[in-house]
Design an enzyme around this catalytic site. Structure first.
Site, PDB file in Angstrom:
ATOM      1  CG  HIS A 150      26.500  -8.807  -3.438  1.00  0.00           C
ATOM      2  ND1 HIS A 150      25.051  -9.150  -2.106  1.00  0.00           N
ATOM      3  CD2 HIS A 150      27.267 -10.072  -2.874  1.00  0.00           C
ATOM      4  CE1 HIS A 150      25.512  -9.466  -0.908  1.00  0.00           C
ATOM      5  NE2 HIS A 150      26.948 -10.346  -1.841  1.00  0.00           N
TER       6      HIS A 150
ATOM      7  N   GLY B 275      28.798 -22.480   6.868  1.00  0.00           N
ATOM      8  CA  GLY B 275      29.335 -21.455   7.207  1.00  0.00           C
ATOM      9  C   GLY B 275      29.758 -21.023   6.988  1.00  0.00           C
TER      10      GLY B 275
ATOM     11  N   GLY C 148      29.803 -20.232   3.334  1.00  0.00           N
ATOM     12  CA  GLY C 148      29.554 -19.464   2.581  1.00  0.00           C
ATOM     13  C   GLY C 148      28.817 -20.696   0.446  1.00  0.00           C
ATOM     14  CG  LEU C 149      30.542 -23.692  -0.014  1.00  0.00           C
ATOM     15  CD1 LEU C 149      31.819 -24.756   0.155  1.00  0.00           C
ATOM     16  CD2 LEU C 149      31.785 -23.230  -1.592  1.00  0.00           C
ATOM     17  CB  SER C 150      24.458 -22.757  -0.645  1.00  0.00           C
ATOM     18  OG  SER C 150      24.506 -21.432  -1.369  1.00  0.00           O
ATOM     19  CB  SER C 151      25.493 -25.324   4.909  1.00  0.00           C
ATOM     20  OG  SER C 151      25.565 -23.872   5.757  1.00  0.00           O
ATOM     21  CB  SER C 152      21.144 -22.354   5.772  1.00  0.00           C
ATOM     22  OG  SER C 152      21.602 -20.875   5.021  1.00  0.00           O
TER      23      SER C 152
ATOM     24  CG  ASP D 168      21.985 -19.223  -1.996  1.00  0.00           C
ATOM     25  OD1 ASP D 168      23.306 -18.883  -3.209  1.00  0.00           O
ATOM     26  OD2 ASP D 168      22.398 -18.656  -1.176  1.00  0.00           O
TER      27      ASP D 168
ATOM     28  CE1 TYR E 173      23.545 -11.245   0.687  1.00  0.00           C
ATOM     29  CE2 TYR E 173      21.348 -10.396   1.271  1.00  0.00           C
ATOM     30  CZ  TYR E 173      21.942 -11.113   0.550  1.00  0.00           C
ATOM     31  OH  TYR E 173      20.925 -11.716  -0.795  1.00  0.00           O
TER      32      TYR E 173
HETATM   33  C1  GLA Z   1      23.879 -15.269  -0.342  1.00  0.00           C
HETATM   34  C2  GLA Z   1      22.067 -15.473  -0.915  1.00  0.00           C
HETATM   35  C3  GLA Z   1      22.395 -15.214  -2.406  1.00  0.00           C
HETATM   36  C4  GLA Z   1      23.206 -13.865  -2.953  1.00  0.00           C
HETATM   37  C5  GLA Z   1      24.572 -14.598  -2.128  1.00  0.00           C
HETATM   38  C6  GLA Z   1      25.416 -13.304  -3.123  1.00  0.00           C
HETATM   39  O1  GLA Z   1      24.822 -16.742  -0.463  1.00  0.00           O
HETATM   40  O2  GLA Z   1      21.905 -16.212  -0.086  1.00  0.00           O
HETATM   41  O3  GLA Z   1      20.969 -14.972  -2.580  1.00  0.00           O
HETATM   42  O4  GLA Z   1      22.555 -13.237  -2.784  1.00  0.00           O
HETATM   43  O5  GLA Z   1      24.305 -14.074  -1.210  1.00  0.00           O
HETATM   44  O6  GLA Z   1      25.269 -13.478  -4.468  1.00  0.00           O
END
Ligand code: GLA
Length: 328
Positions: free
Chosen positions: A15, A98, A100-104, A144, A192
């Site tokens: 964040h 889904g 939090g490991l940036s699958s998208s 990400d 968020y």
């Molecule tokens: C998600 C968002 C990122 C970042 C994180 C928090 O992963 O895609 O841009 O803001 O949350 O650090």
């Protein structure tokens, strides 16, 4: 043709990206792969995990109602990337969705490379951030996409989100990073967007958080906004201190900074959950663990621990890999 893009775990600096702060993520050895035959004007993609086929006509505007719903990402990517051709193929992934490991972001980058592999990593990351925002409606930052577009094998990606400057920091081989899945989550419908707004409120009061000092917080009237600012300002400093400690082999200090980061995300920024707090405490009390913290946007997702190699804790051992690319 075949492309692939890794997921990422953020080691510290959450964040902070959407106020031009510092982040230190690492691309991990789990990938989303797109494979298929090139076509003229259409994108047709099936997924191994979800029923239904995504059809997107090249040149079509973004379609937010696309079904199956992961097609929204394909539609968004296609609308911003100026495709050189289409593709008829499949998407497979080993990045948990889904979590939090940036699958998208991995999906976006893998599809982008399949449509146009002539764009520089930073420009591509900015386009993919735009695609992510279109597909989700959430004002996410650049971390990400930029990590996945520019990572280097064996290294973490220290990003200055104000300049988009990148420093590849070697990840030592005598520590291990373990990711523990906690709960599925989506940032859509989460707080968020509220946090992004609260940080903007803080900046209205004291100027760019990136340049602010902790003492400036005293002039923020709203106590909630002041706590959000306290997190961001202190987290930027922790990113600097963590990368230094890691590079100097001072894992005790690095682990301590991870715990402090988690405490701040939990108390000041309020994006953790009781379950994540409990797992972080449990991990930190385990012999061999230097530190642990939630990773990514929060509200569920994963916790990451740094530990001595071979420490007996449950989770996925992750290692640093290189950037998204076209393979053939
Ligand atoms: C998600 C968002 C990122 C970042 C994180 C928090 O992963 O895609 O841009 O803001 O949350 O650090």
């Amino acid at each position: 043709m075949k492309t692939r893009a890794p997921g990422r775990v953020n080691l510290i600096g959450d964040h902070t990206d959407y106020t031009g702060g510092l982040v230190f993520p690492m691309a991990i050895n789990r990938w989303t792969t797109v494979e298929g035959a090139l076509t003229d004007k259409t994108i047709t993609l099936a997924s191994d995990d979800v029923d239904g086929v995504v059809h997107v006509a090249i040149g079509a505007p973004f379609d937010g109602d696309m079904q199956p719903s992961w097609g929204r990402y394909v539609s968004a990517v296609s609308s911003v990337v100026n495709p050189l051709h289409g593709i008829n193929g499949t998407v497979t992934t080993t990045v948990p969705v889904g979590a939090g490991l940036s699958s998208s972001a991995a999906l976006e980058l893998a599809v982008a490379y399949a449509l146009n592999d002539t764009i520089s990593p930073t420009s591509l990351a900015l386009l993919m951030q735009q695609a992510e925002r279109m597909a989700t409606g959430v004002p996410t930052g650049i971390m990400d996409q930029l990590c996945i577009a520019s990572a280097r094998e064996g290294h973490g990606t220290l990003i200055d989100c104000a300049t988009l400057g990148i420093t590849h920091v070697e990840i030592p081989t005598d520590v291990e990073f373990v990711v523990r899945f906690i709960a599925h989550r989506t940032l859509e419908g989460s707080e968020y967007t509220d946090r992004v707004r609260e940080c903007a409120d803080a900046e209205d009061a004291i100027g760019p958080l990136r340049q602010a000092e902790l003492k400036n917080i005293l002039s923020i009237e709203n106590p909630t906004v002041a706590r959000r600012a306290r997190h961001v300002i202190s987290e930027n400093q922790r990113v600097r201190d963590f990368t230094n400690a890691l590079s100097n082999g001072d894992y005790v200090t690095a682990g301590h900074l991870m715990r402090e980061s988690h405490a701040s995300l939990s108390h000041n920024f309020e994006v953790s959950t009781a379950q994540m707090d409990a797992v972080v405490n449990e991990l930190c009390a385990t012999p061999g663990v230097f530190g642990a913290r939630m990773t990514g946007g929060g509200f569920g997702g994963c916790v990451v621990a740094m530990c001595e190699p071979g420490t007996a804790i449950d989770g996925w051992r992750v290692s640093p890999v290189g950037a998204a690319c076209r393979l053939d």
